[in-house]
Design a protein around this motif. Structure first.
Motif, short mmCIF file in Angstrom:
data_model
loop_
_atom_site.label_atom_id
_atom_site.label_comp_id
_atom_site.label_asym_id
_atom_site.label_seq_id
_atom_site.Cartn_x
_atom_site.Cartn_y
_atom_site.Cartn_z
N ALA A 13 -7.31 -2.90 -3.63
CA ALA A 13 -6.87 -1.63 -4.22
C ALA A 13 -7.91 -0.53 -4.03
N ALA A 16 -7.51 0.93 -0.65
CA ALA A 16 -6.36 1.82 -0.57
C ALA A 16 -6.66 3.19 -1.16
N VAL A 17 -7.35 3.22 -2.30
CA VAL A 17 -7.57 4.50 -2.99
C VAL A 17 -8.54 5.40 -2.23
N GLN A 76 -8.62 1.29 -10.24
CA GLN A 76 -7.86 0.47 -9.32
C GLN A 76 -8.40 -0.96 -9.24
N ASN A 80 -5.75 -3.75 -10.51
CA ASN A 80 -5.17 -4.59 -9.47
C ASN A 80 -5.81 -5.95 -9.35
N SER A 183 4.60 -1.57 -11.81
CA SER A 183 4.20 -2.92 -11.38
C SER A 183 5.40 -3.84 -11.20
N HIS A 282 -0.13 3.85 -0.49
CA HIS A 282 -1.05 3.12 -1.38
C HIS A 282 -0.56 1.69 -1.58
N THR A 283 0.74 1.55 -1.87
CA THR A 283 1.32 0.21 -2.02
C THR A 283 1.17 -0.58 -0.73
N ILE A 286 -2.55 -1.60 -0.16
CA ILE A 286 -2.98 -2.66 -1.07
C ILE A 286 -2.54 -4.02 -0.56
#
Length: 307
Positions: A13, A16-17, A76, A80, A183, A282-283, A286
Motif C-alpha cells: 500500500a 501505491a500511495v 496506508q 492495509n 474494503s 491505487h487498488t 496495491i
C-alpha cells in the motif's frame, strides 16, 4: 495472521500511495470547496484534476502536490497491513471458498470489511492529519478550514495538547463507515474479477490479470464510496470548539443531512473523478505489489511454499 503478510500488505500500500498522493490532495480540496454552499454560488479554484494540479503548482509550488505524504504512508501501512493480511489468511485457511472451491463474494466482502474496519480504527489519527495537511494551501486557493500544521509530528502535538488522546479518534466512525464500504467492495470484487477474466481466457498474464482485476474493483469502489469519502473529509477537517466538538457537523448523520440539504446529491460526489482516478490505480497497484511481494517471499524466504 502471519507476520510476513502483515508487513507485505502495508508495504504494498505504501508503494501505491507514492504514486497516488497528488491525486488525493486534489480530491480533498475538491471535496472541501463550496462547503455547505448551493451549487453555482461559490468560486471554484479547482475545476478538474489537470487544472487543479496546475493551479496548485503555480500558486504553492511543486512540493504542495505531496502535502500529507508522511501521514498518508503511515495510514496506508497500518490500514492495509491489517486488511490484506486478514484477507490473505482467510483465503489460505479456506474461509472464503465455497464447497466447489470458488471464491464466495459475500465472504470476501465480510473479511474485507472486517480487516478494513480494524485497520481504520488503528490508523484513524493518520488519516485525519493527512486530510488536514492535504487541505493546507496559500490563501489564494485555500478551501475549507485551514489547520496550521507544519509537519506530521507538529500535528500530533497540537491535537494532543488541544484535545488529548480522544482527539486522535475524532471522526473515526464516519471513517470506519467509509472503509467498510470501500474494503468490502474492493476485496470482495477483486478475486471475482480475476476469476472472470482468467476463466474466460480474456487475460492470462499474472501481472496483467492483477492489474485488470484491480481496475475493475477500483471502479466499483469509487461509485459506492464517494459519498462516504466526502463526509469523512469534511468531518476530519472541520474546526472544533474548546471541548473538541465539531463546529460545523455534530456527527455522521448531521453531516450527510447538511450536505444533501445545501449542496444536493452533487455535493456527495464532489471530487468523484479524482476519487476514481486515484482509487482505480491505487487498488490496482496495491494488489499488483502485494501479489509480487508474496511471490518474492515464497521464492526466497519460504521456498517450501512455492508451487
Amino acid at each position: 495472521m502471519t507476520k510476513s503478510d502483515f508487513v507485505l500488505g502495508g508495504v504494498a500500500a505504501m508503494g501505491a500511495v507514492m504514486f497516488t498522493n497528488p491525486i488525493d490532495v486534489v480530491k480533498t480540496r475538491m471535496q472541501l470547496q463550496g462547503e455547505l454552499a448551493a451549487r453555482g454560488t461559490y468560486v471554484k479554484p479547482y475545476r478538474n484534476l489537470p487544472q487543479a494540479m496546475v493551479q496548485i503548482v503555480r500558486n504553492d509550488g511543486l512540493y504542495a502536490l505531496e502535502k500529507g505524504l508522511a501521514p498518508a504512508l503511515c495510514y496506508q501501512f497500518l490500514l492495509n497491513s491489517v486488511r490484506l493480511s486478514v484477507y490473505s489468511n482467510a483465503l489460505e485457511w479456506g474461509y472464503l471458498q465455497n464447497k466447489d472451491g470458488s471464491i464466495s463474494f459475500y465472504r470476501g466482502m465480510f473479511f474485507g470489511a472486517l480487516g478494513g474496519c480494524t485497520g481504520t480504527l488503528f490508523a484513524s489519527p493518520f488519516y485525519m492529519i493527512k486530510a488536514q495537511q492535504h487541505a493546507q494551501a496559500v490563501q489564494s486557493i485555500a478551501v475549507g478550514f485551514q489547520h496550521k500544521h507544519t509537519s506530521m509530528i507538529d500535528a500530533f502535538l497540537h491535537i494532543y495538547r488541544t484535545n488529548g488522546i480522544s482527539g486522535f479518534w475524532r471522526g473515526v466512525i464516519p471513517s470506519m463507515n467509509r472503509t467498510l464500504v470501500a474494503s468490502s467492495a474492493q476485496i470482495g470484487t477483486f478475486p471475482k474479477a480475476k476469476a472472470l477474466l482468467k476463466d474466460n481466457g480474456w487475460v492470462t498474464h499474472p501481472v496483467l490479470l492483477s492489474f485488470c482485476g484491480g481496475l475493475a474493483s477500483g471502479t466499483l469502489v469509487s461509485v459506492a464510496n464517494s459519498p462516504f469519502d466526502v463526509v469523512t473529509t469534511r468531518m476530519y477537517n472541520q474546526p472544533l470548539d474548546e471541548k473538541g466538538r465539531g463546529l460545523t457537523y455534530r456527527g455522521l448523520v448531521d453531516c450527510f443531512t447538511k450536505i444533501l440539504r445545501t449542496e444536493g446529491l452533487h455535493g456527495m460526489y464532489k471530487g468523484f473523478w479524482p476519487i476514481y482516478l486515484r482509487t482505480a490505480p491505487h487498488t490496482t497497484l496495491i494488489f499488483v505489489f502485494f501479489d509480487k511481494l508474496l511471490y518474492i517471499r515464497d521464492l526466497y524466504v519460504f521456498p517450501q511454499n512455492k508451487n
